[in-house]
Design a protein around this motif. Structure first.
Motif, PDB file in Angstrom:
ATOM      1  N   THR A  28       0.816  -1.219   0.000  1.00 11.77           N
ATOM      2  CA  THR A  28       0.000   0.000   0.000  1.00 11.77           C
ATOM      3  C   THR A  28       0.850   1.269   0.000  1.00 11.77           C
ATOM      4  OG1 THR A  28      -0.116   0.138   2.434  1.00 11.77           O
ATOM      5  CG2 THR A  28      -1.776  -1.230   1.326  1.00 11.77           C
ATOM      6  N   LYS A  29       2.154   1.138   0.174  1.00 12.05           N
ATOM      7  CA  LYS A  29       3.026   2.316   0.246  1.00 12.05           C
ATOM      8  C   LYS A  29       3.410   2.755  -1.173  1.00 12.05           C
ATOM      9  CE  LYS A  29       4.809   1.285   4.849  1.00 12.05           C
ATOM     10  NZ  LYS A  29       3.990   2.325   5.484  1.00 12.05           N
ATOM     11  N   THR A  30       2.864   3.878  -1.585  1.00 16.85           N
ATOM     12  CA  THR A  30       3.079   4.387  -2.939  1.00 16.85           C
ATOM     13  C   THR A  30       3.515   5.842  -2.895  1.00 16.85           C
ATOM     14  OG1 THR A  30       0.792   5.168  -3.180  1.00 16.85           O
ATOM     15  CG2 THR A  30       1.237   2.850  -3.758  1.00 16.85           C
ATOM     16  N   PHE A  31       3.872   6.367  -4.063  1.00 20.95           N
ATOM     17  CA  PHE A  31       4.193   7.793  -4.141  1.00 20.95           C
ATOM     18  C   PHE A  31       2.947   8.630  -3.879  1.00 20.95           C
ATOM     19  CE2 PHE A  31       7.700   6.141  -6.890  1.00 20.95           C
ATOM     20  CZ  PHE A  31       8.745   6.632  -6.130  1.00 20.95           C
ATOM     21  N   ALA A  32       1.785   8.111  -4.301  1.00 22.24           N
ATOM     22  CA  ALA A  32       0.537   8.868  -4.179  1.00 22.24           C
ATOM     23  C   ALA A  32       0.150   9.148  -2.733  1.00 22.24           C
ATOM     24  CB  ALA A  32      -0.594   8.114  -4.886  1.00 22.24           C
ATOM     25  N   ASN A  33       0.494   8.237  -1.806  1.00 27.07           N
ATOM     26  CA  ASN A  33       0.097   8.466  -0.416  1.00 27.07           C
ATOM     27  C   ASN A  33       1.270   8.822   0.511  1.00 27.07           C
ATOM     28  OD1 ASN A  33       1.319   5.958   0.127  1.00 27.07           O
ATOM     29  ND2 ASN A  33      -0.627   4.859   0.026  1.00 27.07           N
ATOM     30  N   ALA A  45      13.288  14.407  -0.767  1.00 32.26           N
ATOM     31  CA  ALA A  45      13.398  12.947  -0.843  1.00 32.26           C
ATOM     32  C   ALA A  45      12.381  12.384  -1.819  1.00 32.26           C
ATOM     33  CB  ALA A  45      13.187  12.338   0.545  1.00 32.26           C
ATOM     34  N   PHE A  46      11.162  12.905  -1.759  1.00 31.36           N
ATOM     35  CA  PHE A  46      10.095  12.469  -2.660  1.00 31.36           C
ATOM     36  C   PHE A  46      10.482  12.722  -4.120  1.00 31.36           C
ATOM     37  CE2 PHE A  46       6.369  13.558  -5.213  1.00 31.36           C
ATOM     38  CZ  PHE A  46       5.558  12.440  -5.038  1.00 31.36           C
ATOM     39  N   ILE A  82       9.944   1.509  -0.654  1.00 31.50           N
ATOM     40  CA  ILE A  82       8.909   0.560  -1.058  1.00 31.50           C
ATOM     41  C   ILE A  82       8.101   1.116  -2.230  1.00 31.50           C
ATOM     42  CG2 ILE A  82       6.773  -0.569  -0.330  1.00 31.50           C
ATOM     43  CD1 ILE A  82       9.121  -1.941   0.857  1.00 31.50           C
ATOM     44  N   ALA A  83       7.858   2.425  -2.223  1.00 25.25           N
ATOM     45  CA  ALA A  83       7.125   3.052  -3.326  1.00 25.25           C
ATOM     46  C   ALA A  83       7.860   2.852  -4.647  1.00 25.25           C
ATOM     47  CB  ALA A  83       6.926   4.544  -3.048  1.00 25.25           C
ATOM     48  N   ILE A  84       9.182   2.991  -4.610  1.00 25.05           N
ATOM     49  CA  ILE A  84       9.985   2.737  -5.821  1.00 25.05           C
ATOM     50  C   ILE A  84       9.808   1.284  -6.261  1.00 25.05           C
ATOM     51  CG2 ILE A  84      12.328   2.540  -6.750  1.00 25.05           C
ATOM     52  CD1 ILE A  84      13.122   4.861  -4.900  1.00 25.05           C
ATOM     53  N   ALA A  85       9.943   0.361  -5.298  1.00 24.93           N
ATOM     54  CA  ALA A  85       9.817  -1.067  -5.615  1.00 24.93           C
ATOM     55  C   ALA A  85       8.449  -1.376  -6.221  1.00 24.93           C
ATOM     56  CB  ALA A  85      10.036  -1.900  -4.358  1.00 24.93           C
ATOM     57  N   ASN A  86       7.398  -0.844  -5.626  1.00 24.58           N
ATOM     58  CA  ASN A  86       6.048  -1.100  -6.143  1.00 24.58           C
ATOM     59  C   ASN A  86       5.870  -0.543  -7.548  1.00 24.58           C
ATOM     60  OD1 ASN A  86       4.987  -2.525  -3.933  1.00 24.58           O
ATOM     61  ND2 ASN A  86       4.473  -0.648  -2.833  1.00 24.58           N
ATOM     62  N   ARG A 204       5.714   8.786  10.684  1.00 20.04           N
ATOM     63  CA  ARG A 204       4.676   7.817  11.054  1.00 20.04           C
ATOM     64  C   ARG A 204       3.587   8.481  11.899  1.00 20.04           C
ATOM     65  NH1 ARG A 204       9.038   4.091  12.510  1.00 20.04           N
ATOM     66  NH2 ARG A 204       9.575   2.909  10.644  1.00 20.04           N
ATOM     67  N   ILE A 205       3.981   9.495  12.652  1.00 22.32           N
ATOM     68  CA  ILE A 205       3.022  10.160  13.526  1.00 22.32           C
ATOM     69  C   ILE A 205       2.306  11.289  12.782  1.00 22.32           C
ATOM     70  CG2 ILE A 205       2.748  11.540  15.643  1.00 22.32           C
ATOM     71  CD1 ILE A 205       5.220  10.087  16.740  1.00 22.32           C
ATOM     72  N   TYR A 206       3.082  12.082  12.033  1.00 23.97           N
ATOM     73  CA  TYR A 206       2.509  13.277  11.426  1.00 23.97           C
ATOM     74  C   TYR A 206       2.254  13.145   9.934  1.00 23.97           C
ATOM     75  CZ  TYR A 206       3.938  15.378  15.810  1.00 23.97           C
ATOM     76  OH  TYR A 206       4.099  15.670  17.139  1.00 23.97           O
ATOM     77  N   GLY A 207       2.665  12.027   9.336  1.00 20.40           N
ATOM     78  CA  GLY A 207       2.452  11.846   7.901  1.00 20.40           C
ATOM     79  C   GLY A 207       1.012  11.509   7.587  1.00 20.40           C
ATOM     80  N   SER A 208       0.727  11.338   6.298  1.00 19.05           N
ATOM     81  CA  SER A 208      -0.648  11.039   5.875  1.00 19.05           C
ATOM     82  C   SER A 208      -1.023   9.622   6.287  1.00 19.05           C
ATOM     83  CB  SER A 208      -0.752  11.183   4.366  1.00 19.05           C
ATOM     84  OG  SER A 208       0.144  10.313   3.727  1.00 19.05           O
TER      85      SER A 208
END
Length: 208
Positions: A28-33, A45-46, A82-86, A204-208
């Motif tokens: 579920t970890k993608t660039f979109a989220n 980094a993005f 992981i987003a890159i891998a996906n 992890r706390i403040y991200g989307s």
């Protein structure tokens, strides 16, 4: 015919994903989220990670064809790797996921007991078309850990095989742990080095 080709393409992507070792959660970890608005470091980094993903085919045979994420826990480095891998898997590029601590433990258990099994297991990571090493050098580090990582890193360095790496270590710490391993990883990733350090924000706390 177009529908048949689309179905075949989807099945191939699903097969590659299944073989990758990436968990359901990580799928579920993608660039979109990814919350690139968290801070300037996250935005940079993005952008670097997205550029690496988009230009992968053009750069995969270069010496500097890898990417290294360094930073504190919760900074977003695993999400982006992981987003890159996906994204690569979606493009039918095979990626093998290596959770450093778990894999190192398994390899150390087999290296003395069954050398043939050890070689079969480590070859999976040495020869992967693309290898994702998550949390490199997490926890206590032994000489055996370093020797195994040198075997993997040196092989991939010599064969110019792309590697995606996340670690809590800095440049200096990687070199202090082992200069041979650290210098190879840094050289392979020199065009795509990402540092997410020195910030109080925990993604992890403040991200989307």
């Amino acid at each position: 015919m177009a529908y048949e080709c689309e179905c075949k393409s989807l099945r191939e992507a699903e097969r590659i994903l299944e073989l990758s070792g990436i968990s359901e959660e990580f799928k579920t970890k993608t660039f979109a989220n990814f919350n690139y608005k968290a801070n300037n470091e996250a935005a940079k980094a993005f952008t670097t990670a997205l550029s690496y993903s988009k230009n992968f085919e053009n750069n995969k045979f270069n010496r500097r064809n890898s990417i290294l994420f360094m930073g504190q826990p919760g900074s977003g480095k695993t999400h982006l790797s992981i987003a890159i891998a996906n994204q690569l898997i979606e493009n039918h590029i095979s990626v093998i996921y290596m959770q450093y601590r778990d894999v190192i433990t398994i390899l150390k258990q087999t290296i003395g007991n069954d050398p043939e099994v050890y070689q079969a297991q480590i070859s999976k990571y040495k020869d992967a078309k693309v290898l994702l090493i998550d949390d490199l050098f997490k926890g206590s580090i032994t000489k055996s850990d370093i020797n195994i990582m040198f075997e993997i890193a040196n092989h991939r360095y010599l064969k110019q095989l792309p590697t995606i790496i996340s670690t809590e270590k800095t440049f200096e710490e990687l070199l202090e742990i082992d200069e041979a391993v650290g210098s190879r990883i840094i050289e392979m990733s020199k065009d795509s080095l990402i540092q997410l350090v020195g910030k109080k924000l925990n993604y992890r706390i403040y991200g989307s």
